[in-house]
Scaffold this motif. Structure first.
Motif, short mmCIF file in Angstrom:
data_model
loop_
_atom_site.label_atom_id
_atom_site.label_comp_id
_atom_site.label_asym_id
_atom_site.label_seq_id
_atom_site.Cartn_x
_atom_site.Cartn_y
_atom_site.Cartn_z
N LYS A 124 -63.08 8.19 10.69
CA LYS A 124 -61.84 7.44 10.50
C LYS A 124 -61.86 6.14 11.31
N GLU A 125 -62.45 6.16 12.50
CA GLU A 125 -62.56 4.94 13.31
C GLU A 125 -63.44 3.91 12.62
N GLU A 144 -50.14 -1.03 6.01
CA GLU A 144 -51.25 -1.21 5.07
C GLU A 144 -52.45 -0.37 5.47
N LEU A 145 -52.71 -0.29 6.76
CA LEU A 145 -53.82 0.53 7.25
C LEU A 145 -53.60 2.00 6.92
N ILE A 146 -52.38 2.46 7.15
CA ILE A 146 -52.06 3.86 6.87
C ILE A 146 -52.22 4.17 5.38
N ALA A 147 -51.69 3.27 4.54
CA ALA A 147 -51.75 3.48 3.09
C ALA A 147 -53.19 3.47 2.58
N ALA A 148 -54.05 2.64 3.19
CA ALA A 148 -55.42 2.50 2.72
C ALA A 148 -56.34 3.61 3.21
N VAL A 155 -53.00 15.92 6.58
CA VAL A 155 -52.10 16.55 7.55
C VAL A 155 -51.95 15.70 8.83
N ASP A 156 -52.83 14.72 9.00
CA ASP A 156 -52.80 13.96 10.24
C ASP A 156 -52.40 12.49 10.02
N GLU A 160 -46.47 4.22 12.16
CA GLU A 160 -46.82 2.87 12.59
C GLU A 160 -47.01 2.78 14.10
N ARG A 161 -46.44 3.70 14.84
CA ARG A 161 -46.64 3.69 16.29
C ARG A 161 -47.95 4.34 16.67
N THR A 162 -48.24 5.49 16.05
CA THR A 162 -49.45 6.21 16.44
C THR A 162 -50.72 5.58 15.87
N ILE A 163 -50.59 4.65 14.90
CA ILE A 163 -51.79 3.94 14.44
C ILE A 163 -52.39 3.16 15.60
N ASP A 164 -51.54 2.75 16.55
CA ASP A 164 -52.03 2.03 17.73
C ASP A 164 -52.97 2.90 18.56
N VAL A 165 -52.74 4.21 18.55
CA VAL A 165 -53.60 5.13 19.29
C VAL A 165 -55.00 5.11 18.70
N HIS A 166 -55.09 5.12 17.37
CA HIS A 166 -56.38 5.06 16.70
C HIS A 166 -57.11 3.76 17.04
#
Length: 210
Positions: A124-125, A144-148, A155-156, A160-166
């Motif tokens: 995923k990274e 856009e990142l989440i949708a793509a 399930v994971d 938009e906040r936790t995308i920053d963790v990735h």
């Protein structure tokens, strides 16, 4: 008889005679911080004089087209003809190999090499970095990142906040090259052409080229 001299004969070896500090900042950014470029240059010159009174300094302002993409510091390096930046800009692979450093994003083999060592990115990274690289120069929002990169039945799925963790985990694995993933405040993330990065594309379009 020739007079004695205390001069040290040349050894034929190179030695450090100084250094160049490349600073990436434009006039608008400087002004937003309540200062201008001339004052920054003067402050750096004064600091050098304070540390080493006999030091000689020379400053050059890098001029580049407004539409020049990439990090400001890389635009500066290229504008001032810094050798490694010029070599990478020209696609001089032999020069890159000799340096033995930098980042290779191998889209064809799904791997990242940092200083010739494979970086331990998760699938995923890698997808996250690949998506930004494929859309280089464009700011990609978190949504856009989440949708793509995540399916609706995953399930994971991050918000938009936790995308920053990735993104933080990705940057941590990029080490000193973490800033190739740029944050665009209030919008999302972006990848621009980078002097220390080589991108290897597949010979045929990959099915996940978005």
């Amino acid at each position: 008889m020739a007079p004695a001299t205390n001069a040290t004969p040349p050894t034929g070896k190179n030695q450090a005679r100084g250094f160049a500090l490349y600073v990436g900042i434009d006039e608008a950014t400087a002004a937003a911080n309540g200062i201008d470029l001339a004052k920054i240059v003067e402050a750096l010159k004064n600091l050098t004089t304070q540390l080493v009174p006999d030091a000689q300094t020379y400053a050059a302002v890098a001029l580049a087209p407004e539409q020049a993409g990439g990090r400001d510091v890389d635009v500066v390096r290229l504008a001032l003809q810094e050798p490694s930046a010029v070599a990478r800009h020209r696609g001089d692979e032999s020069a890159s190999d000799k340096e033995g450093s930098g980042v290779t994003i191998d889209i064809s083999r799904k791997r990242i090499l940092i200083d010739d060592e494979t970086a331990p990115l998760t699938f995923k990274e890698f997808e996250l970095l690949q998506f930004l690289v494929i859309h280089k120069g464009l700011t990609v929002s978190r949504s856009e990142l989440i949708a793509a990169l995540w399916r609706a039945d995953d399930v994971d799925i991050p918000n938009e906040r936790t995308i920053d963790v990735h993104v933080r985990r990705l940057r941590a694995k990029l080490g000193r090259f973490e800033d190739i993933v740029r944050t665009v405040r209030g919008i999302g993330y972006r990848y621009d052409t980078h002097a220390d990065v080589t991108v290897l594309h597949a010979s045929a379009p990959s099915p996940d080229m978005f």
